[in-house]
Design a protein around this motif. Structure first.
Motif, PDB file in Angstrom:
ATOM      1  N   GLY A 112      -4.030   6.700  -3.957  1.00 51.45           N
ATOM      2  CA  GLY A 112      -3.476   5.632  -3.041  1.00 51.45           C
ATOM      3  C   GLY A 112      -3.284   4.763  -4.017  1.00 51.45           C
ATOM      4  N   ILE A 113      -2.253   3.685  -3.984  1.00 50.54           N
ATOM      5  CA  ILE A 113      -2.196   2.196  -4.748  1.00 50.54           C
ATOM      6  C   ILE A 113      -2.289   1.013  -4.038  1.00 50.54           C
ATOM      7  CG2 ILE A 113      -0.645   1.904  -6.335  1.00 50.54           C
ATOM      8  CD1 ILE A 113       0.075   4.440  -7.282  1.00 50.54           C
ATOM      9  N   VAL A 114      -2.849   1.048  -3.780  1.00 55.49           N
ATOM     10  CA  VAL A 114      -3.268  -1.445  -3.074  1.00 55.49           C
ATOM     11  C   VAL A 114      -2.275  -2.096  -4.887  1.00 55.49           C
ATOM     12  CG1 VAL A 114      -4.080  -2.808  -1.538  1.00 55.49           C
ATOM     13  CG2 VAL A 114      -4.386  -0.465  -1.740  1.00 55.49           C
ATOM     14  N   LEU A 115      -1.472  -2.882  -4.440  1.00 55.89           N
ATOM     15  CA  LEU A 115      -0.637  -3.428  -5.113  1.00 55.89           C
ATOM     16  C   LEU A 115      -0.934  -4.721  -5.650  1.00 55.89           C
ATOM     17  CD1 LEU A 115       1.515  -1.181  -6.673  1.00 55.89           C
ATOM     18  CD2 LEU A 115      -0.226  -1.936  -8.232  1.00 55.89           C
ATOM     19  N   PHE A 141     -11.398  -3.912 -15.033  1.00 52.14           N
ATOM     20  CA  PHE A 141     -11.212  -2.959 -14.095  1.00 52.14           C
ATOM     21  C   PHE A 141     -12.350  -2.324 -14.456  1.00 52.14           C
ATOM     22  CE2 PHE A 141      -7.294  -2.837 -16.332  1.00 52.14           C
ATOM     23  CZ  PHE A 141      -6.123  -2.903 -15.739  1.00 52.14           C
ATOM     24  N   VAL A 142     -12.981  -1.707 -12.895  1.00 48.75           N
ATOM     25  CA  VAL A 142     -14.490  -1.119 -12.891  1.00 48.75           C
ATOM     26  C   VAL A 142     -14.189   0.047 -11.921  1.00 48.75           C
ATOM     27  CG1 VAL A 142     -16.588  -1.505 -12.223  1.00 48.75           C
ATOM     28  CG2 VAL A 142     -15.692  -2.606 -13.340  1.00 48.75           C
ATOM     29  N   GLY A 143     -14.255   1.012 -11.779  1.00 45.41           N
ATOM     30  CA  GLY A 143     -14.365   2.536 -10.736  1.00 45.41           C
ATOM     31  C   GLY A 143     -15.926   3.611 -11.073  1.00 45.41           C
ATOM     32  N   ASN A 144     -15.210   4.497  -9.968  1.00 45.62           N
ATOM     33  CA  ASN A 144     -15.641   5.627  -9.959  1.00 45.62           C
ATOM     34  C   ASN A 144     -14.947   6.817  -9.485  1.00 45.62           C
ATOM     35  OD1 ASN A 144     -15.361   5.304  -6.919  1.00 45.62           O
ATOM     36  ND2 ASN A 144     -16.728   3.716  -7.279  1.00 45.62           N
ATOM     37  N   ILE A 158       1.149  -1.309   0.041  1.00 46.57           N
ATOM     38  CA  ILE A 158      -0.509  -0.347  -0.307  1.00 46.57           C
ATOM     39  C   ILE A 158       0.778   1.266  -0.225  1.00 46.57           C
ATOM     40  CG2 ILE A 158      -1.870   1.156   1.555  1.00 46.57           C
ATOM     41  CD1 ILE A 158      -2.343  -1.111   2.865  1.00 46.57           C
ATOM     42  N   SER A 159       0.609   2.039  -0.809  1.00 46.18           N
ATOM     43  CA  SER A 159       1.048   3.158  -0.648  1.00 46.18           C
ATOM     44  C   SER A 159      -0.352   4.736  -0.694  1.00 46.18           C
ATOM     45  CB  SER A 159       1.752   3.313  -2.211  1.00 46.18           C
ATOM     46  OG  SER A 159       2.720   4.878  -2.449  1.00 46.18           O
ATOM     47  N   ALA A 160       0.269   5.953   0.300  1.00 44.17           N
ATOM     48  CA  ALA A 160      -0.980   6.594   0.067  1.00 44.17           C
ATOM     49  C   ALA A 160       0.141   8.173   0.212  1.00 44.17           C
ATOM     50  CB  ALA A 160      -1.900   6.616   0.975  1.00 44.17           C
ATOM     51  N   LYS A 161       0.151   9.084  -0.521  1.00 45.09           N
ATOM     52  CA  LYS A 161       0.433  10.290  -0.352  1.00 45.09           C
ATOM     53  C   LYS A 161      -0.310  10.898  -1.107  1.00 45.09           C
ATOM     54  CE  LYS A 161       5.132  10.235  -0.501  1.00 45.09           C
ATOM     55  NZ  LYS A 161       6.558  10.465  -1.237  1.00 45.09           N
ATOM     56  N   GLY A 162      -0.405  12.001  -0.864  1.00 43.12           N
ATOM     57  CA  GLY A 162      -1.146  13.408  -1.290  1.00 43.12           C
ATOM     58  C   GLY A 162      -2.366  12.507  -1.856  1.00 43.12           C
ATOM     59  N   PRO A 163      -2.858  13.229  -3.237  1.00 44.19           N
ATOM     60  CA  PRO A 163      -4.412  13.039  -3.643  1.00 44.19           C
ATOM     61  C   PRO A 163      -4.951  11.535  -4.034  1.00 44.19           C
ATOM     62  CG  PRO A 163      -2.585  14.148  -4.960  1.00 44.19           C
ATOM     63  CD  PRO A 163      -2.435  13.996  -3.920  1.00 44.19           C
ATOM     64  N   GLU A 195      -4.275  -9.788  -5.489  1.00 47.28           N
ATOM     65  CA  GLU A 195      -6.033 -10.331  -4.935  1.00 47.28           C
ATOM     66  C   GLU A 195      -6.803  -8.717  -4.500  1.00 47.28           C
ATOM     67  OE1 GLU A 195      -3.482 -11.622  -3.367  1.00 47.28           O
ATOM     68  OE2 GLU A 195      -3.727 -13.804  -4.124  1.00 47.28           O
ATOM     69  N   ILE A 196      -6.159  -8.055  -4.235  1.00 45.87           N
ATOM     70  CA  ILE A 196      -6.304  -6.502  -3.615  1.00 45.87           C
ATOM     71  C   ILE A 196      -5.499  -5.516  -4.973  1.00 45.87           C
ATOM     72  CG2 ILE A 196      -7.343  -4.728  -2.477  1.00 45.87           C
ATOM     73  CD1 ILE A 196      -8.370  -7.251  -0.545  1.00 45.87           C
ATOM     74  N   ASP A 197      -6.236  -4.461  -6.295  1.00 43.04           N
ATOM     75  CA  ASP A 197      -5.340  -3.841  -6.351  1.00 43.04           C
ATOM     76  C   ASP A 197      -6.525  -3.184  -6.612  1.00 43.04           C
ATOM     77  OD1 ASP A 197      -3.692  -3.375  -8.691  1.00 43.04           O
ATOM     78  OD2 ASP A 197      -3.760  -4.942  -9.754  1.00 43.04           O
ATOM     79  N   LEU A 198      -5.846  -1.547  -6.265  1.00 45.72           N
ATOM     80  CA  LEU A 198      -6.638  -0.460  -6.065  1.00 45.72           C
ATOM     81  C   LEU A 198      -6.292   0.720  -6.947  1.00 45.72           C
ATOM     82  CD1 LEU A 198      -8.742  -0.955  -2.574  1.00 45.72           C
ATOM     83  CD2 LEU A 198      -9.226  -1.755  -4.790  1.00 45.72           C
ATOM     84  N   ARG A 199      -6.586   1.356  -7.714  1.00 44.05           N
ATOM     85  CA  ARG A 199      -5.869   3.282  -7.680  1.00 44.05           C
ATOM     86  C   ARG A 199      -7.165   4.043  -6.992  1.00 44.05           C
ATOM     87  NH1 ARG A 199      -3.461  -0.466  -8.803  1.00 44.05           N
ATOM     88  NH2 ARG A 199      -2.356  -1.278 -10.320  1.00 44.05           N
TER      89      ARG A 199
END
Length: 358
Positions: A98-101, A255-258, A91-96, A104-108
């Motif tokens: 965040g990324i989870v790499l 990919f699905v997003g909002n 997990i990396s989150a800085k400023g505006p 199984e859990i892969d998020l922007r």
């Protein structure tokens, strides 16, 4: 889309009582819409009972979600629901951002859109269900995290204690986003420059910058760029790709997003099933539910990179908004899987005359 409910609720608190007891005839999103309130306002009606309002630097909270162990996560928009089971890690989150790499859990994460967070306890046929739920400034759900039987409830409680808001109010200060600006006129875009720079792309992540530079909308770019780089497909393309990916054992990315989150699945899929207007992937650890009747257009898009062409399937609603994207699984620095590429290149093209510039 108008939603008709069998029960008319007099207040958000009445509706939330049924929802949290597992007796409501409908989902929170649909009940809120029918009541002309937001889903965040409906959930907030439970504050002081079985909902705890959170207050946090959301990026900091996200970096601590690994402590929960195995969880189920849901990201959705109006047209698709993306569900994964796994562990928050890398997990990396800085400023505006965040990324989870984790695979199984892969998020922007687009954290400036995160406005409200809650810890929620509800009842289901299978017992008590505990979750973290996050919403944007308009009260639309961004991301939800549900505990599973393998989760660490003590860690969940620790996070609640750490991030519980001082004021446990059900009142939410909502804000509306400015409506998306209409694309610029086609004839204002330097199409030759756009084509030249598109052809010179070295990385798929350069694509957003290319569109910004030319003040070009994503859908507009596909429509204008020409058949070398984008072709419109028939509406059955998604179903065909999902079913053939199962048959041919092709590993894909979905990919699905909002506004606040993009959620990604990577891997093989096993079970594709149509149920009414929905097409579903129903696999252990990954579910997708997508409204086929909401698909207005599907585009086959080719983006050059230093490793070769990357081919994506991009799905749009009737407002020309991209709501889902598929591609083949690929290792960084490696060419695209030829099985994926051959499959999508053999899809049927849309029969109407192309609007693309030749």
């Amino acid at each position: 889309m108008n939603t008709t409910l069998s029960v008319e609720y007099k207040s958000p608190s009445n509706a939330w009582t049924d929802l949290s007891a597992g007796t409501a005839k409908g989902y929170a999103r649909d009940i809120a819409r029918a009541m002309n309130i937001t889903e965040a306002q409906l959930v907030a009606a439970g504050v002081g009972d079985n909902v705890i309002r959170l207050e946090a630097d959301w990026g900091q909270l996200v970096q601590e979600l690994g402590s929960l162990g195995n969880v189920k996560i849901i990201t959705r928009n109006e047209h698709a629901v993306h569900e994964k089971v796994g562990l928050f890690d890398k997990i990396s989150a800085k400023g505006p951002m965040g990324i989870v790499l984790n695979r199984e859990i892969d998020l922007r994460l687009f954290l400036t859109k995160w406005a409200f967070g809650f810890a929620v306890t509800t009842k289901t046929n299978n017992g008590t269900r505990k979750s973290f739920q996050f919403f944007d400034h308009e009260g639309t759900a961004i991301h939800k995290i549900f505990l599973t039987e393998d989760s660490h409830e003590d860690a969940y409680q620790t996070l609640i204690d750490r991030y519980k808001a001082t004021e446990q109010s059900s009142e939410l200060l909502m804000e509306s986003y400015d409506p998306a600006s209409a694309p610029v006129a086609d004839n204002t875009i330097d199409l030759e420059a756009l084509k030249s720079e598109w052809a010179a792309l070295k990385d798929v992540h350069q694509f957003h910058g290319l569109l910004r530079k030319h003040n070009c909308d994503r859908h507009q770019s596909f429509r204008l760029i020409g058949k070398e780089f984008a072709e419109k497909l028939t509406p059955t393309a998604l179903k065909n790709v999902l079913e053939q990916s199962v048959t041919d054992n092709i590993s894909i990315m979905v990919f699905v997003g909002n506004k606040g989150c993009i959620q990604i699945h990577t891997g093989h899929i096993e079970k594709v099933k149509e149920m009414g207007p929905w097409i579903n992937i129903l696999d252990p650890g990954f579910n997708l539910h997508l409204r086929q009747d909401h698909i207005a257009e599907i585009w086959l898009v080719r983006k050059p990179t230093k490793d070769g062409v990357i081919t994506t399937l991009e799905i749009f609603n009737d407002k020309q908004e991209n709501f889902a994207l598929l591609c083949g699984e690929r290792e960084m620095g490696q060419p695209e899987n030829t099985a994926w590429q051959n499959m999508v290149e053999n899809l049927e093209r849309h029969a109407a005359a192309s609007e693309a510039a030749e």
